[in-house]
Design a protein around this motif. Structure first.
Motif, short mmCIF file in Angstrom:
data_model
loop_
_atom_site.label_atom_id
_atom_site.label_comp_id
_atom_site.label_asym_id
_atom_site.label_seq_id
_atom_site.Cartn_x
_atom_site.Cartn_y
_atom_site.Cartn_z
N LYS A 215 28.37 15.08 -8.20
CA LYS A 215 28.05 15.65 -9.53
C LYS A 215 26.55 16.51 -9.53
CE LYS A 215 26.07 14.22 -14.18
NZ LYS A 215 26.01 13.09 -15.01
N ILE A 216 26.50 17.34 -9.89
CA ILE A 216 25.42 18.49 -10.07
C ILE A 216 24.56 18.20 -11.49
CG2 ILE A 216 24.46 20.67 -9.98
CD1 ILE A 216 25.92 21.26 -7.60
N THR A 217 23.30 18.04 -11.59
CA THR A 217 22.79 18.27 -12.76
C THR A 217 21.85 19.33 -12.71
OG1 THR A 217 22.73 15.86 -13.02
CG2 THR A 217 21.08 17.16 -14.31
N VAL A 218 21.72 20.28 -13.70
CA VAL A 218 21.19 21.79 -13.83
C VAL A 218 20.11 21.44 -14.82
CG1 VAL A 218 21.45 23.92 -14.33
CG2 VAL A 218 23.17 23.16 -12.86
N SER A 219 18.91 21.30 -14.39
CA SER A 219 17.80 21.16 -15.34
C SER A 219 17.21 22.27 -15.83
CB SER A 219 16.70 20.41 -14.37
OG SER A 219 16.32 21.10 -13.49
N GLU A 220 17.62 23.74 -15.30
CA GLU A 220 17.13 24.80 -15.91
C GLU A 220 18.09 25.64 -15.69
OE1 GLU A 220 13.26 27.78 -15.83
OE2 GLU A 220 12.97 25.67 -15.34
#
Length: 277
Positions: A215-220
């Motif tokens: 999983k990748i979390t894109v914060s911006e």
């Protein structure tokens, strides 16, 4: 302050060792490299304030200079960063006094608003007592892997400079108020040697992300979202899901707070960006 003889004053270069010590004592997820980057590349005299007891730094608020831009409106702002009090001096009024001092000095430096990002709900409630309002919000969007949507964007990768950052942030500012960091602050936040986040810079946009397992979390994310997600799915073939944090116009998931120093701007739904907590 229970008879503590506290002196609030600007932080200066001679305080760097004290700043580093209190930072690492209170932000356990930060490493020395992050602190050293700030002290070397961003910090200078009067880039923050501290509470001193017998010349010992026991609380601090650092300043990151920025602007809040919305269409044709530009507002000078200061991000109150690395706000902390040493454990033995908490709940004694030290930070309340330091905040009033910080707001006064930020105003003297030309800031019209200040903002911060609390670590937890109890701090949101505390900062409300200091005249901060909850108006930096976010929502989450989950994108599942779809091979038919993935296109080759590998050739689009590029170096990334401050002018590129400005271009993409200004595009966002046509839709919602956006925080835009000054150049020195940008170079600190987007330093490629940081270990807590990764950066993707394309000709069509940029993303700040973290990969954990599949999983990748894109914060911006700014610019062409489809290109950025395609690159991530293409490069990380094991990733099945990308979660995106983005500004919210309707949902009220609190992320940050602002305080007007001059007048009342009544800003809502400011797009802040997530990796600076």
């Amino acid at each position: 302050m229970q008879n503590l003889k506290i002196e609030n004053r600007f932080l200066i270069n001679e305080n760097k060792k004290q700043i580093k010590k209190i930072w690492l004592n209170n932000f356990l997820d930060d490493d020395e490299n992050t602190v050293d980057l700030f002290l070397k590349n961003v910090f200078k005299n009067k880039k923050g304030v501290g509470a001193f007891l017998n010349n010992e730094l026991i609380a601090m608020i650092l300043f990151l200079n920025s602007k809040v831009i919305f269409k044709n409106i530009k507002i000078n702002s200061i991000y109150f960063y690395a706000v902390c009090t040493e454990q033995n001096y908490r709940n004694q009024g030290v930070m309340r006094s330091l905040f009033e001092f910080a707001k006064e000095k930020a105003k003297e430096q030309g800031a019209e608003i200040c903002f911060l990002v609390p670590e937890n709900e109890s701090l949101f409630k505390m900062y409300e007592k200091f005249s901060f309002e909850r108006n930096i919000n976010f929502t989450k969007e989950c994108v599942l892997r779809n091979e038919s949507d993935i296109k080759n964007t590998m050739s689009h990768i590029t170096d990334f400079c401050y002018n590129d950052y400005l271009k993409f942030r200004l595009q966002e500012s046509e839709k919602t108020p956006v925080v835009i960091l000054n150049e020195k602050e940008f170079n600190f936040v987007f330093d490629k040697t940081r270990e807590d986040v990764s950066f993707l810079f394309l000709k069509t946009g940029y993303a700040v992300f973290e990969k954990v397992g599949i999983k990748i979390t894109v914060s911006e994310i700014c610019g062409n979202k489809n290109d950025l997600l395609s690159w991530l799915f293409s490069f990380y073939s094991d990733v099945s899901e990308i979660e995106i944090f983005k500004y919210s116009e309707k949902e009220k998931n609190d992320f940050g707070m602002t305080c007007s120093l001059v007048g009342n701007f009544n800003l809502t739904n400011i797009y802040f960006g997530m990796p600076y907590r």
